[in-house]
Design an enzyme around this catalytic site. Sequence first.
Site, mmCIF file in Angstrom:
data_model
loop_
_atom_site.group_PDB
_atom_site.id
_atom_site.type_symbol
_atom_site.label_atom_id
_atom_site.label_comp_id
_atom_site.label_asym_id
_atom_site.label_seq_id
_atom_site.Cartn_x
_atom_site.Cartn_y
_atom_site.Cartn_z
ATOM 1 N N TRP A 130 26.028 41.024 39.082
ATOM 2 C CA TRP A 130 25.002 42.055 39.208
ATOM 3 C C TRP A 130 24.296 41.865 40.544
ATOM 4 O O TRP A 130 23.869 40.756 40.878
ATOM 5 C CB TRP A 130 24.027 41.933 38.046
ATOM 6 C CG TRP A 130 22.876 42.892 38.063
ATOM 7 C CD1 TRP A 130 22.931 44.231 38.290
ATOM 8 C CD2 TRP A 130 21.493 42.576 37.838
ATOM 9 N NE1 TRP A 130 21.672 44.776 38.212
ATOM 10 C CE2 TRP A 130 20.772 43.779 37.943
ATOM 11 C CE3 TRP A 130 20.814 41.391 37.554
ATOM 12 C CZ2 TRP A 130 19.392 43.843 37.767
ATOM 13 C CZ3 TRP A 130 19.444 41.438 37.387
ATOM 14 C CH2 TRP A 130 18.744 42.664 37.490
ATOM 15 N N ASP A 211 22.734 34.578 31.577
ATOM 16 C CA ASP A 211 21.962 35.822 31.611
ATOM 17 C C ASP A 211 22.538 36.743 30.546
ATOM 18 O O ASP A 211 23.696 37.169 30.643
ATOM 19 C CB ASP A 211 22.067 36.467 32.994
ATOM 20 C CG ASP A 211 21.230 37.735 33.112
ATOM 21 O OD1 ASP A 211 20.460 38.035 32.181
ATOM 22 O OD2 ASP A 211 21.361 38.433 34.138
ATOM 23 N N LYS A 246 17.957 46.958 27.226
ATOM 24 C CA LYS A 246 19.095 47.737 26.761
ATOM 25 C C LYS A 246 19.147 47.851 25.249
ATOM 26 O O LYS A 246 19.145 48.953 24.692
ATOM 27 C CB LYS A 246 20.399 47.138 27.286
ATOM 28 C CG LYS A 246 20.749 47.553 28.701
ATOM 29 C CD LYS A 246 19.868 46.889 29.733
ATOM 30 C CE LYS A 246 20.260 47.293 31.162
ATOM 31 N NZ LYS A 246 19.392 46.632 32.151
#
Length: 396
Positions: A130, A211, A246
């Site tokens: 990311w 993560d 999310k």
Amino acid sequence: MFEVLPKLPADPILGLSAAYKEDSNPNKIDLGVGVYKDEDGKTPILTSVAKAQNILMQKEDSKTYIAPQGNQGFIDGMLELLLGKGHPALLENRVSAVQAPGGCGALRILAELLKRCNDKLTVWVSDPTWANHIPLIGNAGLHLEKYPYFDKETASINFEGMVKCLEKVNKGDVVLLHGCCHNPTGADLSQVQWQKVMELAKERGFIPFIDTAYQGFGDGLEEDAYGVRLMAENLPEVIVAASCSKNFGLYRERVGLAAMITRDNLSREITQSQIQSIARGIYSMPPSYGGALVDIILNDAELKAEWMQEVESMRSRMQDLRHLLASKLKEKGASKDFSFVTQQKGMFSFLCISPDQVQQIRKDHSVYFVDSSRVNIAGISHKNVDALASALVSIL
């Protein structure tokens, strides 16, 4: 004073959003920014979240600061979600944690903690990873290196290359891993591969930094925690950053968790004092609202069951969209086999096309996604999938 500063280019993803908004094509398609969208292209408020909001409105009786570490019910609920009820690390009181402003805040707090431990260590990140991992961790002053992860030619994980690299990682270095739904590729480690990485961590003495921003969007809430739980059960120290953006849909509330699994209770007390000190120096006191909502949901059996069903519905919809896109591309005679998209997980997929082709599809068809060819699967719908497939076929 400020005139001496250079003007920086727009963030690639945020700049893409601005370009999309300026596009006058009524049939434009946005597959850029990583937010979940429904069939109408909207990011919904989950029903369980809406109910929690009503409960909070009725019971909240003060706007004073919450505890420095954050909402304890939120922290306990999230740790149980990540590690499972009755995990040895929880029973032995070996986990320090704070509520953070989003997964980004959690990553930065933990990066600052690592710097306090050893400002000469290296953090290894996947290639690709990311994009915001780099500034969030690097701007804390830590050195970053990359390990091989994804092969665009085969549209799959280059696990052999990953292992060869991790076999050379120094003791005390940190390896950043995606807990599930790898961003940007959607290619996740298998349980066998997680086992190998755990064994390497034990052998080489590096610390996993996991993560996990999409728990529940890959194979399921329990299944997606496999890597975190495996590491926490077998290694003395594990670092975890979690996000509620999310799976709870709490993007604008910025709710995250920074956690450390430590060797013993004394180490837990030390790291707890340190991460609270770091948080104090960055933003002073944690926000309340989003964490309070997660606390209500995770600690109410009926609401939690409803939330779990909503997460499953989002997961299933995205998996269906993967199969739909692959079948439409095949039906329209794509010269490339896109069946790999159905094997990838979560919100994102690498289409494994060139930056020039990404620019062309944007210019000719108003289809927006980043140059790496990462697309947000949740931005696809039954309304736009035919146009998307036709556009992709035209530029291959």
